[in-house]
Design an enzyme around this catalytic site. Structure first.
Site, PDB file in Angstrom:
ATOM      1  N   GLU A   1      -4.813 -55.291 -13.851  1.00  0.00           N
ATOM      2  CA  GLU A   1      -3.582 -54.535 -13.639  1.00  0.00           C
ATOM      3  C   GLU A   1      -3.752 -53.445 -12.590  1.00  0.00           C
ATOM      4  OE1 GLU A   1      -0.428 -54.164 -16.575  1.00  0.00           O
ATOM      5  OE2 GLU A   1      -1.256 -52.152 -16.873  1.00  0.00           O
TER       6      GLU A   1
ATOM      7  N   LYS B   1      -2.348 -50.220 -11.432  1.00  0.00           N
ATOM      8  CA  LYS B   1      -1.508 -49.183 -12.042  1.00  0.00           C
ATOM      9  C   LYS B   1      -1.954 -47.807 -11.594  1.00  0.00           C
ATOM     10  CE  LYS B   1      -1.962 -48.506 -16.530  1.00  0.00           C
ATOM     11  NZ  LYS B   1      -1.783 -48.669 -17.999  1.00  0.00           N
TER      12      LYS B   1
ATOM     13  N   LYS C   1       5.028 -56.240 -13.810  1.00  0.00           N
ATOM     14  CA  LYS C   1       4.957 -55.458 -15.046  1.00  0.00           C
ATOM     15  C   LYS C   1       6.050 -54.398 -15.000  1.00  0.00           C
ATOM     16  CE  LYS C   1       2.506 -54.421 -18.836  1.00  0.00           C
ATOM     17  NZ  LYS C   1       1.173 -53.787 -18.696  1.00  0.00           N
TER      18      LYS C   1
ATOM     19  N   GLU D   1       5.538 -60.368 -24.549  1.00  0.00           N
ATOM     20  CA  GLU D   1       4.701 -59.364 -25.211  1.00  0.00           C
ATOM     21  C   GLU D   1       5.189 -59.066 -26.624  1.00  0.00           C
ATOM     22  OE1 GLU D   1       3.088 -55.911 -22.978  1.00  0.00           O
ATOM     23  OE2 GLU D   1       4.355 -54.755 -24.360  1.00  0.00           O
TER      24      GLU D   1
ATOM     25  N   ASN E   1       0.043 -56.762 -27.417  1.00  0.00           N
ATOM     26  CA  ASN E   1      -0.222 -55.427 -26.887  1.00  0.00           C
ATOM     27  C   ASN E   1      -0.815 -54.551 -27.981  1.00  0.00           C
ATOM     28  OD1 ASN E   1      -0.296 -53.033 -25.485  1.00  0.00           O
ATOM     29  ND2 ASN E   1       1.784 -53.195 -24.690  1.00  0.00           N
TER      30      ASN E   1
ATOM     31  N   GLU F   1      -3.861 -57.415 -24.700  1.00  0.00           N
ATOM     32  CA  GLU F   1      -3.489 -56.382 -23.737  1.00  0.00           C
ATOM     33  C   GLU F   1      -3.810 -54.989 -24.280  1.00  0.00           C
ATOM     34  OE1 GLU F   1       0.607 -56.637 -22.453  1.00  0.00           O
ATOM     35  OE2 GLU F   1       0.772 -58.622 -23.321  1.00  0.00           O
ATOM     36  N   SER F   2      -4.254 -54.121 -23.400  1.00  0.00           N
ATOM     37  CA  SER F   2      -4.384 -52.678 -23.648  1.00  0.00           C
ATOM     38  C   SER F   2      -5.588 -52.306 -24.511  1.00  0.00           C
ATOM     39  CB  SER F   2      -3.119 -52.100 -24.294  1.00  0.00           C
ATOM     40  OG  SER F   2      -1.996 -52.282 -23.462  1.00  0.00           O
TER      41      SER F   2
END
Length: 258
Positions: free
Chosen positions: A57, A59, A119, A168, A189, A219-220
């Site tokens: 990602e 970001k 995203k 998601e 997530n 994710e995350s």
């Protein structure tokens, strides 16, 4: 109750009102024959060798942490991620909360062969047409931000214009909704969008309920090699990592790109 997600969605509604005035659907129809085919996002994540794939990602900032990369250069970051074995990119385009930009996505999409996920917080079909116009190969649809009917409609619309979709989820009910809607790539997530707290247990609890023919993405909150190994052992096909990739440790992980 006001949460991070409700704040974001409220603001996003005003952005969408402005976007609709530009009529992305008509612009897409006019430009469709000249657009390059979207790259295969789902195909890039298929895990045939048992080694988890990486969605890297790009970001700059987040609502909870503020600016994370002061000298932000999306191409330099994407180049670094491609070099360590990323199979796809995720690029933030939300301006107000994440300091993202459509231009960042356009730059990354034009400069690399890897599929690029847009995203953002998609709540209207105009954003889906816009995603295709700016060079995205896939979009994010967040179950918590959409009702069941819109989720199904947006999945069909995206497929109709050649976009992949990462759907998601955050809990079992959202996962069931995603699967019922026909999601073929599901992201769990670990970040709670209500308060932005993180727990890797979210992915571990939901993974057994994701069918084998659905591509699974964690994710995350993945910051260490042991975190990624945990998701690989849980049979996730891919992981989506942003700020964690800035650490030297995760750059040493052996990522497999087919």
């Amino acid at each position: 109750m006001t949460t991070y997600l409700t704040k974001i969605l409220d603001y996003k509604s005003s952005e969408v009102d402005q976007l609709k005035q530009q009529d992305p659907a008509s612009r897409y129809r006019d430009a469709a024959s000249d657009l390059m085919p979207a790259r295969d996002f789902a195909g890039a994540l298929k895990n045939d060798q048992g080694s988890v794939k990486l969605i890297a990602e790009v970001k700059k900032a987040s609502p909870s942490r503020g600016v994370m990369v002061e000298d932000f250069n999306p191409l330099d970051i994407a180049r670094r991620y491609a070099g360590i074995g990323a199979s796809a990119f995720s690029v933030l385009t939300d301006r107000h909360f994440f300091q993202g930009s459509n231009q960042y996505l356009q730059q990354v999409s034009a400069s690399f062969d890897l599929p690029v996920l847009r995203k953002d917080f998609i709540i209207d079909e105009s954003q889906i047409y816009e995603a295709r116009l700016i060079g995205a190969d896939a979009i994010l649809l967040i179950v918590a931000a959409l009702d069941t009917f819109r989720l199904k409609d947006y999945l069909q619309l995206a497929a109709g214009i050649g976009l992949g979709v990462l759907v998601e989820v955050h809990d079992r009910s959202e996962l069931d909704c995603a699967l019922d809607a026909g999601a073929t790539v599901v992201g769990v997530n670990n970040r709670n969008l209500k308060d932005f707290s993180v727990s890797l247990d979210t992915s571990l609890l939901l993974r057994p309920a994701i069918p084998d023919d659905v591509i699974s993405v964690a994710e995350s909150g993945l910051k260490k090699i042991s975190d990624v190994s945990l998701m690989q052992d849980a049979s996730f096909d891919a992981v989506l990592i942003g700020e964690g990739l800035l650490s030297s440790e995760l750059q040493q992980f052996t990522w497999t790109r087919t």
